[in-house]
Scaffold this motif. Structure first.
Motif, PDB file in Angstrom:
ATOM      1  N   TYR A   1       0.830  -1.203   0.000  1.00  0.00           N
ATOM      2  CA  TYR A   1       0.000   0.000   0.000  1.00  0.00           C
ATOM      3  C   TYR A   1       0.870   1.261   0.000  1.00  0.00           C
ATOM      4  O   TYR A   1       0.616   2.201  -0.762  1.00  0.00           O
ATOM      5  N   GLN A   2       1.885   1.284   0.851  1.00  0.00           N
ATOM      6  CA  GLN A   2       2.761   2.452   0.924  1.00  0.00           C
ATOM      7  C   GLN A   2       3.513   2.674  -0.391  1.00  0.00           C
ATOM      8  O   GLN A   2       3.683   3.809  -0.832  1.00  0.00           O
ATOM      9  N   LEU A   3       3.956   1.600  -1.014  1.00  0.00           N
ATOM     10  CA  LEU A   3       4.642   1.725  -2.300  1.00  0.00           C
ATOM     11  C   LEU A   3       3.698   2.231  -3.392  1.00  0.00           C
ATOM     12  O   LEU A   3       4.082   3.050  -4.219  1.00  0.00           O
ATOM     13  N   PHE A   4       2.458   1.751  -3.381  1.00  0.00           N
ATOM     14  CA  PHE A   4       1.475   2.254  -4.345  1.00  0.00           C
ATOM     15  C   PHE A   4       1.217   3.735  -4.128  1.00  0.00           C
ATOM     16  O   PHE A   4       1.201   4.517  -5.070  1.00  0.00           O
TER      17      PHE A   4
ATOM     18  N   ILE B   1       4.257  10.414  -6.559  1.00  0.00           N
ATOM     19  CA  ILE B   1       5.394  11.010  -7.254  1.00  0.00           C
ATOM     20  C   ILE B   1       5.369  10.740  -8.761  1.00  0.00           C
ATOM     21  O   ILE B   1       6.183  11.290  -9.499  1.00  0.00           O
ATOM     22  N   GLY B   2       4.446   9.883  -9.205  1.00  0.00           N
ATOM     23  CA  GLY B   2       4.313   9.615 -10.634  1.00  0.00           C
ATOM     24  C   GLY B   2       5.405   8.737 -11.207  1.00  0.00           C
ATOM     25  O   GLY B   2       5.658   8.754 -12.405  1.00  0.00           O
TER      26      GLY B   2
ATOM     27  N   ILE C   1       7.529   0.519  -7.602  1.00  0.00           N
ATOM     28  CA  ILE C   1       6.569  -0.561  -7.411  1.00  0.00           C
ATOM     29  C   ILE C   1       6.863  -1.717  -8.368  1.00  0.00           C
ATOM     30  O   ILE C   1       6.707  -2.885  -8.022  1.00  0.00           O
ATOM     31  N   ARG C   2       7.344  -1.395  -9.548  1.00  0.00           N
ATOM     32  CA  ARG C   2       7.688  -2.448 -10.511  1.00  0.00           C
ATOM     33  C   ARG C   2       8.829  -3.313  -9.985  1.00  0.00           C
ATOM     34  O   ARG C   2       8.777  -4.543 -10.067  1.00  0.00           O
ATOM     35  N   LYS C   3       9.857  -2.688  -9.444  1.00  0.00           N
ATOM     36  CA  LYS C   3      10.989  -3.438  -8.884  1.00  0.00           C
ATOM     37  C   LYS C   3      10.554  -4.285  -7.683  1.00  0.00           C
ATOM     38  O   LYS C   3      10.999  -5.410  -7.506  1.00  0.00           O
TER      39      LYS C   3
ATOM     40  N   SER D   1      -8.004   5.861 -12.187  1.00  0.00           N
ATOM     41  CA  SER D   1      -7.205   5.457 -13.335  1.00  0.00           C
ATOM     42  C   SER D   1      -5.762   5.167 -12.926  1.00  0.00           C
ATOM     43  O   SER D   1      -5.178   4.170 -13.355  1.00  0.00           O
ATOM     44  N   SER D   2      -5.192   6.009 -12.080  1.00  0.00           N
ATOM     45  CA  SER D   2      -3.816   5.808 -11.620  1.00  0.00           C
ATOM     46  C   SER D   2      -3.673   4.497 -10.859  1.00  0.00           C
ATOM     47  O   SER D   2      -2.708   3.757 -11.060  1.00  0.00           O
TER      48      SER D   2
END
Length: 168
Positions: free
Chosen positions: A29-32, A38-39, A44-46, A95-96
């Motif tokens: 959740y925090q990473l999302f 910050i866009g 999150i991918r890593k 959407s984000s």
């Protein structure tokens, strides 16, 4: 996730220590939130790549973490406290979240495909690599992180309430 009625959908997550599962969910959740704020979705991918590797080595099928992410999305979107009058902001935020989750699902699927194609190489890598299980007292580490995280939130909320009271 770890409710008895969800054991068929999340058999491996149900076997996790509840504190570890809570920590993973909080971290995700925090990473999302940070990624959307910050866009930059690279963080999150890593994280998903690392989690995919761990889940693969733990014997998860690819469908379990994907179902987890799908449910995570539904919960986030259902809990977003956005004023219905700000439809544009609401749509942008929805959407984000959806785009970020879909990116994570795609990354999870691609990672599992890669791991399955290179299973022998991955087995060799993890045999000689560091043992992530031996990190000391994991429960204590998680507890310390939660204390820090939740104390920070409590402090921020207290400061916000103080400012609001002064304005009233």
């Amino acid at each position: 996730i770890n409710l008895k009625e969800n054991q068929d959908y999340f058999p491996n997550y149900c076997k996790m220590d509840p504190m570890v599962l809570k920590w993973y969910i909080t971290m995700l959740y925090q990473l999302f939130a940070t990624s959307i704020k910050i866009g930059d979705r690279m963080l999150i991918r890593k994280y998903i790549q690392a989690v995919a590797f761990r889940r693969y080595k733990e014997g998860f099928s690819v469908s379990e973490p994907i179902d987890f992410l799908t449910n995570f999305e539904h919960i986030i979107l259902s809990e977003l406290p956005i004023d219905s009058g700000t439809r544009e902001v609401r749509n942008l935020l929805f959407s984000s979240v959806s785009i970020s989750i879909q990116m994570c699902i795609d990354e999870m699927e691609e990672s599992f495909e890669t791991f399955e194609k290179q299973a022998e190489d991955i087995a060799k890598l993890t045999d000689v690599g560091p043992n992530f299980q031996n990190v000391g007292n994991l429960k204590q580490i998680i507890s310390d992180l939660e204390d820090t995280f939740f104390s920070s939130i409590e402090q921020d909320l207290s400061q916000d309430l103080s400012v609001i009271k002064e304005q009233i």
